[in-house]
Design a protein around this motif. Structure first.
Motif, PDB file in Angstrom:
ATOM      1  N   VAL A 143      32.562 -19.566 -19.514  1.00 41.86           N
ATOM      2  CA  VAL A 143      32.984 -18.161 -19.511  1.00 41.86           C
ATOM      3  C   VAL A 143      32.462 -17.528 -20.787  1.00 41.86           C
ATOM      4  CG1 VAL A 143      34.929 -16.557 -19.437  1.00 41.86           C
ATOM      5  CG2 VAL A 143      35.072 -18.752 -18.226  1.00 41.86           C
ATOM      6  N   GLY A 160      38.133 -12.277 -20.697  1.00 38.78           N
ATOM      7  CA  GLY A 160      37.462 -13.571 -20.750  1.00 38.78           C
ATOM      8  C   GLY A 160      38.429 -14.709 -20.992  1.00 38.78           C
ATOM      9  N   ILE A 194      40.472 -15.342 -17.826  1.00 41.07           N
ATOM     10  CA  ILE A 194      39.670 -16.050 -16.825  1.00 41.07           C
ATOM     11  C   ILE A 194      39.559 -17.530 -17.178  1.00 41.07           C
ATOM     12  CG2 ILE A 194      37.329 -16.311 -15.910  1.00 41.07           C
ATOM     13  CD1 ILE A 194      37.089 -13.225 -16.136  1.00 41.07           C
ATOM     14  N   VAL A 251      30.505 -17.686 -15.534  1.00 38.11           N
ATOM     15  CA  VAL A 251      31.136 -16.363 -15.478  1.00 38.11           C
ATOM     16  C   VAL A 251      30.542 -15.513 -16.599  1.00 38.11           C
ATOM     17  CG1 VAL A 251      33.284 -15.052 -15.509  1.00 38.11           C
ATOM     18  CG2 VAL A 251      33.263 -17.384 -14.576  1.00 38.11           C
ATOM     19  N   ASN A 311      30.908 -12.762 -18.436  1.00 40.12           N
ATOM     20  CA  ASN A 311      31.955 -11.800 -18.773  1.00 40.12           C
ATOM     21  C   ASN A 311      31.643 -10.999 -20.033  1.00 40.12           C
ATOM     22  OD1 ASN A 311      34.943 -10.825 -19.002  1.00 40.12           O
ATOM     23  ND2 ASN A 311      34.585 -11.944 -20.913  1.00 40.12           N
ATOM     24  N   ILE A 361      30.995 -10.102 -14.337  1.00 40.81           N
ATOM     25  CA  ILE A 361      32.082  -9.133 -14.476  1.00 40.81           C
ATOM     26  C   ILE A 361      31.446  -7.768 -14.738  1.00 40.81           C
ATOM     27  CG2 ILE A 361      34.153  -8.468 -15.722  1.00 40.81           C
ATOM     28  CD1 ILE A 361      34.393 -11.079 -14.084  1.00 40.81           C
ATOM     29  N   VAL A 369      38.537 -14.055  -9.834  1.00 41.03           N
ATOM     30  CA  VAL A 369      37.459 -14.922 -10.301  1.00 41.03           C
ATOM     31  C   VAL A 369      37.711 -16.355  -9.839  1.00 41.03           C
ATOM     32  CG1 VAL A 369      36.309 -15.883 -12.334  1.00 41.03           C
ATOM     33  CG2 VAL A 369      36.927 -13.463 -12.283  1.00 41.03           C
TER      34      VAL A 369
END
Length: 253
Positions: A12, A20, A23, A90, A92, A143, A229
């Motif tokens: 992430v 963040g 997540i 991810v 982000n 994101i 997510v």
């Protein structure tokens, strides 16, 4: 959802605070080992790593500045060296520079250009570095922001543009990586209770007028977005790819 991500490794970006961090902890609750990247907040990154480890999974933080495109490959290499593989990326991390109009003669071009560098080029560099290393059946989640397609107020043109750019890019790499069953999607939240959104809305926002744009008249919670997510990272989303999913309480409909 249970431990649907047990045995998976997730990265992430921008995971030391705000969305963040939420997540990262959510993916850990679902069973994934989690690495977060961050730019400068050592104490915050350490705290998030400790919170992740409370879920009984492995965790680490890597200091990496997304504005420096040359940092992307070392970041991915470090994740794989430490955890053996990468299943979920991810994207982000992002910054915001808001408030000035495009025709403002005093426009701070350096500040606004850095937004494109981090939000677009930085995310692309990390994705490129990760693409060949991701396990087959992996996940890439960007994101984005509802501002990427719906702009209800002035002074956000460049930020909106950076988020819109991610949509086209995600669709393209969904095509490229589809044969390996890697899904690529963009999650577009609306307003969130984060420091970044405070900058977008300004110091004295007209919150009543802003919330009136939303059929569900409130901000999203970080946990709600993190749940989405988690879903996109899991097995139930294995046939969802190339999609842009709005999570903004109906704003823009």
């Amino acid at each position: 959802m249970g431990k649907i991500l047990k045995g998976k490794v997730a990265l992430v970006t921008g995971g030391s605070r705000g969305l963040g961090a939420a997540i990262a902890v959510k993916l850990a609750k679902l069973g994934a080992d989690v690495v977060i990247s961050y730019v400068s907040s050592d104490d915050k990154a350490t705290y998030v790593v400790e919170e992740i480890r409370k879920e009984g999974v492995k965790a680490n933080s890597i200091k990496s500045d997304q504005a420096d495109l040359s940092s992307a490959k070392p970041l991915i290499d470090s994740v794989i060296a430490g955890f053996g593989k990468l299943d979920i990326l991810v994207n982000n991390a992002g910054i915001t520079a808001q408030g000035q109009m495009v025709d403002d003669p005093e426009l701070d071009e350096d500040k606004y250009n850095s937004q494109w560098q981090v939000n677009v080029m930085g995310a692309i560099a990390i994705t490129r570095a990760a693409a060949s290393k991701l396990t087959d059946g992996g996940r890439i989640i960007f994101i984005g922001s509802l501002l990427g397609q719906y702009v209800p107020f002035r002074g956000v043109a460049d930020y909106a543009g950076t988020k819109s750019a991610l949509v086209g890019y995600a669709k393209g790499i969904a095509r490229d990586l589809g044969p390996r069953n890697i899904t690529v999607n963009v999650l577009q939240p609306g307003a969130l209770p984060t420091d970044m959104n405070k900058e977008v809305l300004g110091e004295n926002p007209d919150l009543d007028s802003f919330l009136d744009l939303h059929p569900i008249r409130r901000f999203a919670t970080l946990e709600e977005v993190a749940e989405a997510v988690g879903f996109l990272s899991g097995p139930s989303a294995s046939y969802i790819t190339g999609e842009t999913i709005n999570m903004a309480g109906g704003a823009g409909i």
